[in-house]
Design an enzyme around this catalytic site. Structure first.
Site, mmCIF file in Angstrom:
data_model
loop_
_atom_site.group_PDB
_atom_site.id
_atom_site.type_symbol
_atom_site.label_atom_id
_atom_site.label_comp_id
_atom_site.label_asym_id
_atom_site.label_seq_id
_atom_site.Cartn_x
_atom_site.Cartn_y
_atom_site.Cartn_z
ATOM 1 C CG PHE A 121 -4.522 3.826 11.548
ATOM 2 C CD1 PHE A 121 -3.654 2.972 10.901
ATOM 3 C CD2 PHE A 121 -4.001 4.996 12.077
ATOM 4 C CE1 PHE A 121 -2.309 3.273 10.784
ATOM 5 C CE2 PHE A 121 -2.643 5.305 11.961
ATOM 6 C CZ PHE A 121 -1.803 4.442 11.311
ATOM 7 C CB THR A 129 -3.083 11.600 13.009
ATOM 8 O OG1 THR A 129 -2.352 10.386 12.939
ATOM 9 C CG2 THR A 129 -4.561 11.284 13.125
ATOM 10 C CD GLU A 143 -8.923 4.126 8.114
ATOM 11 O OE1 GLU A 143 -8.836 5.293 7.687
ATOM 12 O OE2 GLU A 143 -8.166 3.653 8.975
ATOM 13 C CD GLN A 195 -2.717 -1.096 2.571
ATOM 14 O OE1 GLN A 195 -2.654 -2.087 3.271
ATOM 15 N NE2 GLN A 195 -3.425 -0.031 2.923
ATOM 16 N NE ARG A 203 -6.874 7.816 11.946
ATOM 17 C CZ ARG A 203 -7.578 8.786 11.347
ATOM 18 N NH1 ARG A 203 -8.875 8.891 11.550
ATOM 19 N NH2 ARG A 203 -6.993 9.648 10.546
ATOM 20 C CG PHE A 246 -8.238 -5.440 4.310
ATOM 21 C CD1 PHE A 246 -9.314 -4.855 3.653
ATOM 22 C CD2 PHE A 246 -7.886 -6.733 3.973
ATOM 23 C CE1 PHE A 246 -10.019 -5.557 2.682
ATOM 24 C CE2 PHE A 246 -8.585 -7.444 3.012
ATOM 25 C CZ PHE A 246 -9.655 -6.857 2.362
ATOM 26 C CD GLU A 276 -0.434 2.838 6.506
ATOM 27 O OE1 GLU A 276 -1.489 2.352 6.951
ATOM 28 O OE2 GLU A 276 -0.058 3.986 6.777
#
Lengths: 782, 576
Positions: free
Chosen positions: A338, A434, A705, A191, A304, A222, A226
């Site tokens: 997340f 963030t 999300e 990702q 988060r 998902f 990442e």
């Protein structure tokens, strides 16, 4: 129309990483991993492995030409362990063999001599010992002590949520080769291609312009690909660098589940208080995030969680603290939501506890405390265009909740063996990375002189259909048919310095970048048309593949326009760049406006509980969702339905188990169960109508999300059904009583994701003795 | 040369000569180079590798069915006389997006011609001992003259089948990795099942999708049910109808009709035998036909393979060549198949290689054990039931095998065949953890179930983490023979109750069963059953549940049997 890639999907023609052709001398890499959760390496013995394949190549940390470090936030994760490992499944070396099956067999014949070191798996234990990834963070507003004195009800409790494995159907992997152009070429199932590029360059001591990373379509991500794709890509690249041959690394399912990170487990203490009128005054929470052995994305995920501590509710006095606890489990990582789902489960548990102890209706209590325009979040952002209440009330109408609740009460009174339960969860999800710097995206758009268009962005297509949205955005901007537009793969030399496709921002950021590039080309075409045909440029436009003058179609079609502009040497390519405006955040003060906007929505989940067998079945989900002006409702519905499946799975079904020594016990699909078609209820979705969102591309809202959070209602629906029992209907014949039930199940385990059948049975049998005060306190219903 | 074994791979006849244990998934992806069949888990738990398996019943003219099976659990050796259809065999993969987008119809002939060329070329290399080296990309087209277009008249096809169209229209493909398997399972549904939503869901229950939440998949299914609700009954006629509708390829119609494809087809290739050094006509017992299987010797018997391949996902790599030589594939052997009503002995005589689906669907079985139909959905998934066999489920010797529990309660007798034939009661068959009353030279040949004409009540209960396609935490079966002469209150003549997952082996709860003899059904009886049963098992903790949970849930399932079979009886005190 569907995105063209789907045609390839249904015919089986889509090529994922494992389907790509490889060269005849390609080597297959298999990782050699740590055999226990914490240990010190003494020797890797490959003698027996050489018997399996005398030709095999063995690569260790000593072979790394650059820096043996893949950690991007904190440098705490070696590519290959040199001495001490800190989780089971950590890579020590790779084996390369010309045959994949032989490589795997050889890997099994490798012996690792080592010393076993002590293991910690519990985040609270890690916290007690001071094992943290980074300093803890606190966000606060108001005056807790003063407010506590004004509370009529205060409830404290403990909440746990477990890990969740991504089960992207395509496992992790990469193919790498050192090209004749002197460049390391990596095809990665990632990702985050730019991160793969950066990490591989560091490991191999190359410059970033010497590493080319391409990402084709992923078979699911998902969040799991990442941060964690870089490891496998770097290993493949290292193998290719050492051998000068193409190297492919592709994990089988068991290895993928064993070696890779999952959603962070959290253990949390909370205190919540409200006044006599049922208005929330106070919320305190201390989150113990099980970060695993390495930093990975834990700090971003924790932040988060803290930002979403109060979910969709307005609470004037808040103090929330989060600890990133270092344990000997594989580094936990991004997973859709997340950190927000974990925080949501805490506040929803607190609301549940408060409703039960005060005797208030849990659904009403939630409605009465929804955030409204002008309310200030506990980190300083002011709520604008807040739609929490309008979603809630529309859901109530659309699902006929009062009728549903009445028929539940009737059927529960009638049927001793099946109890129904209902729960409502409102959501409010902040959109933006963030980490401020990540809120940027680029694109490169070419219009070819036959009128077709190639759009490349930093967005990775992994099934979320971001390519479909970008195709629509480009078509809308250029005023041409979608079939002319091809959204190309993500490649580091095409669009550079990309942010990962994550945080639901894929279409917002990259779609906007694509739009800006298309807009530039369109303006050049219109300027040239104005000059060439003597029009006022301001009168010109492009619509339905046609040049439009003063609102009327001209005889000049798109293809002609492009072809002539090309001959006239007009630049038909453009780069677009977008940086989300208006984001400010002071991390020292933990105060600011970190989100571009919020996504709102509300869901109700209906469950049927079989109190004899202790099993449940979700029967229906209703959703009202604010998607702004949806770019593609079919795509958004797919995201909502898929998010709910993963949310219900996390809340109720998916039970990832580690033993006390940090070894995973559920490393395959036979033991780790995710939702199947029978598990999933009917889902009725309505988009909130007449809403706008000027803060995102084409007035849409991010979709990836937020819908996962709806699944949390499933947990509380089960609790609601358990509470509908007067007593265990089987108590008379089974003679079961509270003494048979393990200690953990009675009070502290009330809020513990996942709600497995075993936990359900514990609750049912607890009913027969009314041992748990929270369970016994049944709220009165109107 | 003896008559070779053969199967049809899409539209090419493949000859082979060995009881090959190569998983079909590897053969399809590596040897045929067809990458549309995906590896998702390699243990039958995701359905990404599903393929269509076409079978004809040699004894019943016109009887043909296409089932969706997990190719990771399918031994190549089990393909004798079958038609294997991959996603590429259903529709022509679109080479470019432009083609896909505009869906130009193209001649099927040209595709088949070129494809056949490639496969044959691959076969040449495979036969030369470089199995696995040939892929579509590397194969040299035109290296063989046998790749001429097939004899049927050229026709034009739209590229997509209606199943694919339905998935597209409903946006039921997100990441797309599960999509080929889903297309296959939906196609099998149309080919072999009654066309209702319920059967459709059953057909795709083994296909896991992580993206869509199944909403769009359901809508695609609904669209197909509406479109195809008027299909003829399963069989040749339906296959013809589906070929006409472009759901199935034309090769399916030929397979359904032609008794001897081997003779009529010019498209042939040989599959090398990875187990032996020589590619063709390998030594050993590979050419065993049904009459050759005696004496059995110390063989490695595999009946279905749905458990075997989970334990040995790469058998060619993990088993020695000696072990591979001992492999005997039992499924499909005629003498081990069939469900016969032996009226003289009041028995159902069932071949042990009968697959689980045929067992549950059998009208004879359903009549003998009312209520057993409800147990079917609890057994694995349709993809697995299409391949798993009764004997395989028993001989895997798991304490939580669903059929073991059922057969023990049914008082099944197992016919064991070696040099001689002997009979063992099902509850005596399991002697200890993974230990059976079965010599390595013996096989479980037949299963005898009592077949009473009336008064039988049967119920099966299973608890697992997920209700469908999951392994039992515990299971139990109750089989009652009711006393038909009694008055108002139901009275049991004989009863047997079994339990799995509460001991190293599946067990008959004999003391509990004894309670049932001549007992009147009452809450007091249920209470005694729960109490007595609790004393008959001991439980352990593992990932599927704690010891305490197992004991407590088993007690409740004892009661659930009676809740299900006698729904008017209340379990609560103070009620009737």
């Amino acid at each position: 129309m569907n995105s063209p890639e789907s045609f390839l999907n249904v015919t089986g023609a889509t090529a994922y990483l494992d389907d790509l052709p490889v060269s005849a001398d390609c080597l297959f890499a298999v990782p050699i991993v740590s055999p226990c959760a914490h240990g010190r390496l003494k020797k890797i013995d490959i003698q027996d492995a050489l018997l399996v394949d005398p030709e095999l190549v063995f690569v260790t940390a000593k072979d790394i030409p650059g820096v043996n470090q893949i950690g991007e936030t904190v440098a705490d994760e070696p590519l290959l362990v040199e001495e001490e490992w800190t989780y089971q499944g950590q890579c020590l070396a790779i084996l390369l063999s010309a045959d994949r099956a032989r490589a795997r067999r050889a890997a099994q014949a490798v012996h690792i001599e080592h010393e076993v070191l002590p293991v910690i798996t519990d985040p609270r234990e890690a916290a007690r010992k001071g094992y943290f990834i980074m300093p803890s963070r606190t966000m606060a507003c108001g005056d807790i002590h003063k407010a506590l004195s004004q509370c009529a009800f205060v409830v404290e409790g403990c909440v746990d949520s477990g890990a969740q494995e991504h089960i992207y159907l395509e496992t992790q992997g990469a193919i790498a080769h050192l090209g004749g152009d002197g460049k390391m070429h990596i095809t990665s199932s990632s990702q985050s291609p730019s991160q793969v590029q950066h990490v591989a360059a560091r490991v191999l001591d190359l410059w970033m312009n010497e590493v080319e990373v391409e990402v084709l379509r992923l078979g699911g991500g998902f969040g799991g690909k990442e941060d964690q794709a870089a490891l496998w890509a770097s290993l493949a690249a290292l193998g290719a660098y050492r051998t000068r041959k193409q190297v492919k690394l592709y994990l089988d399912r068991r290895s993928d589940i064993r070696y890779t990170g999952k959603r962070h487990p959290y253990s949390t203490d909370f205190r919540i208080g409200m006044d006599a009128q049922g208005k929330l005054l106070v919320f305190e929470a201390e989150y113990f995030q099980n970060s695993g052995a390495c930093c990975d994305l834990s700090p971003a995920i924790l932040s988060r969680s803290l930002f979403h501590a109060t979910a969709a509710y307005h609470i004037p006095n808040v103090t929330v603290t989060g600890h990133m606890c270092r344990t000997n489990l594989p580094p936990f990582t991004a997973f859709r939501g997340f950190g927000a789902p974990q925080a949501y489960f805490v506040i929803e548990s607190a609301m549940d506890a408060l409703a039960r102890s005060s005797g208030r209706d849990p659904i009403e209590l939630r409605r009465n405390n929804l955030r409204q325009d002008g309310d200030v979040f506990h980190f300083g952002q002011k709520a604008e265009s807040c739609r929490a209440l309008s979603c809630f009330d529309r859901l109530n109408e659309m699902a006929h909740l009062s009728t549903v609740r009445k028929s539940i009460a009737e059927s529960n009174a009638r049927n001793p063996h099946i109890k129904h339960g209902l729960a409502v969860t409102p959501i409010c999800f902040g959109v933006s990375f963030t980490k401020l710097q990540m809120n940027q995206g680029g694109s490169l758009v070419h219009v070819y002189h036959d009128g077709t268009v190639s759009v490349a962005t930093g967005a990775v297509e992994m099934g979320q259909q971001v390519a479909r949205k970008i195709q629509k955005i480009a078509a809308t901007t250029l005023g041409i048919d979608e079939s002319r537009i091809r959204v190309d793969s993500t490649r580091s030399s095409t669009v550079a310095n990309t942010s990962p496709t994550a945080a639901s921002t894929g279409s917002d950021i990259n779609g906007m970048a694509a739009m800006l590039a298309c807009e530039q080309i369109k303006q050049r075409l219109l300027q040239w048309a104005a000059d060439n045909w003597k029009y006022e440029k301001s009168d010109l436009g492009i619509n339905q593949d046609c040049l439009v003058h003063a609102g009327a179609a001209t005889r000049i079609g798109w293809e002609e326009l492009v072809a002539k502009a090309y001959v006239a040497r007009i630049d038909l390519s453009a780069h677009g760049f977008y940086a989300t405006p208006g984001l400010v955040y002071d991390a020292k003060k933990e105060w600011g406006a970190p989100f571009a906007y919020h996504v709102y929505g509300c869901a109700a989940v209906l469950v049927a509980l079989d109190v004899v067998r202790g099993t449940y079945h979700f029967e229906k989900v209703w959703v009202v969702h604010d998607s702004g002006k949806s770019i593609d409702e079919k795509v958004d519905i797919g995201q909502i339905e898929g998010g709910i499946a993963q949310g219900l799975g996390w809340a109720a079904l998916e039970d990832l188990c580690y033993d006390a020594q940090g070894k995973i016990l559920t490393d395959n699909l036979a033991t780790y169960k995710i939702p199947d078609i029978h598990f999933m209820p009917e889902i009725e979705i309505e988009f909130l109508s007449g809403v706008d969102n000027p803060r995102a591309v084409l007035h849409s809202k991010a979709i990836g999300e937020p819908p996962l959070l709806y699944g949390i209602a499933g947990y509380f629906a089960i609790l609601d059904a358990v509470r509908a029992m007067d007593a265990d209907p089987l108590a008379a014949v089974t003679g079961s009583g509270p003494l048979d039930i393990p200690e953990r199940s009675t009070a502290s385990g009330l809020y513990s994701i996942p709600m497995t059948s075993e936990k359900v049975l514990d609750l049912i049998e607890t009913m027969s003795c009314r041992a748990a005060p929270l369970l016994a306190g049944k709220a009165s219903r109107s | 040369m003896e008559e070779a074994q053969w199967f049809l791979a899409n539209s090419t006849v493949v000859k082979f000569r060995k009881e090959s244990l190569e998983p079909a998934l590897d053969y399809i992806r590596e040897t045929l180079g067809l990458k549309g069949t995906k590896e998702g888990c390699r243990e039958g738990d995701c359905g990404a590798c599903a393929v269509l398996l076409g079978k004809r019943d040699p004894h019943k003219k016109g009887s043909v069915r296409y089932d969706s099976v997990a190719s990771c659990l399918l031994a190549m050796g089990a393909l004798q006389g079958c038609h294997l259809v991959t996603i590429e065999g259903l529709a022509i993969p679109a080479p470019t997006l432009k083609d896909a987008r505009y869906r130009y119809p193209i001649a099927e002939e040209s595709f088949l011609g070129s494809n056949a060329n490639m496969v044959t070329a691959g076969a040449v290399e495979a036969a030369a001992g470089i199995a696995g080296a040939a892929t579509l990309g590397q194969a040299k087209a035109g290296s063989s003259k046998s790749g001429t277009p097939r004899e049927t008249s050229p026709s034009t096809l739209p590229r997509l089948t209606p199943v694919m169209e339905a998935i597209l229209e409903e946006n039921a493909s997100q990441c797309g990795f599960c999509t080929p398997g889903l297309v296959i399972s939906l196609t099998a549904f149309l080919a072999s099942k009654p066309i209702t939503i319920e059967y459709g869901i059953e057909a795709i229950e083994g296909n896991i999708c992580r993206c869509t939440g199944y909403g769009a998949i359901r809508r695609a299914l609904e669209r197909l049910v509406e479109q195809f609700c008027r299909l003829p009954e399963p069989g040749v006629e339906r296959i013809d109808a589906l070929v006409a509708e472009n759901v199935l390829p034309e090769s399916a119609a030929r397979f359904a009709r032609d008794e001897n494809l081997l003779a009529s087809s010019r498209l042939q290739m040989f599959m090398g035998s990875p187990a032996s050094s020589g590619a063709e006509g390998g030594a050993g017992n590979g050419e065993a036909r049904s009459e050759d299987i005696r004496p059995y010797g110390p063989n490695l018997f595999i009946a279905g393979g749905t458990d075997f391949f989970v334990q040995q996902p790469d058998p060619l790599g993990s088993l020695s060549s000696n072990q591979l030589d001992l492999v005997v594939l039992l499924d499909g052997r005629p003498e081990l198949l069939g469900i016969h009503n032996d009226t003289a002995r009041q028995l159902l005589d069932i071949g042990a290689a009968t697959n689980v689906r045929d067992f549950f669907e059998s009208p004879l079985v359903r009549q003998a054990f009312p209520g057993i139909a409800q147990a079917e959905e609890l057994f694995a998934s349709s993809l697995v039931r299409n391949r798993a066999t009764l004997g395989g489920n028993l001989c895997n010797a798991s304490s939580i095998a669903d059929l073991s529990s059922m057969f023990i309660a049914m008082d099944a007798k197992l016919v064991i065949r070696g040099d001689t034939e002997r009979t063992v009661a099902a509850d005596k068959f399991f002697r200890g953890y993974k230990e059976l009353d079965l010599l390595s030279s013996e096989i479980l040949a037949r299963i005898l179930l009592p077949n009473k004409t009336a008064g039988v009540k049967f119920n099966f209960e299973k608890i697992s983490k997920r209700k469908h396609l999951d392994i039992a935490t515990v299971n139990t079966a109750l089989c009652l023979e009711m006393d038909t002469h009694d008055g108002i209150l139901p009275r049991i003549a004989h009863g047997r109750i079994s339990a799995g997952g509460v001991a190293p082996v599946p067990i008959l709860l004999s003391k509990t069963s004894a309670l049932l003899e001549g007992a009147i059904v009452s809450r007091e009886l249920v209470k005694q059953v729960c109490e007595t049963a609790s004393g008959e098992f001991s439980t352990i903790s593992d990932i599927r549940g704690s010891a305490s949970y197992r004991a407590r849930i088993m007690r409740r399932l004892m009661a659930q049997h009676f809740v299900t079979l006698f729904p008017t009886m209340s379990m609560q005190e103070g009620t009737q």
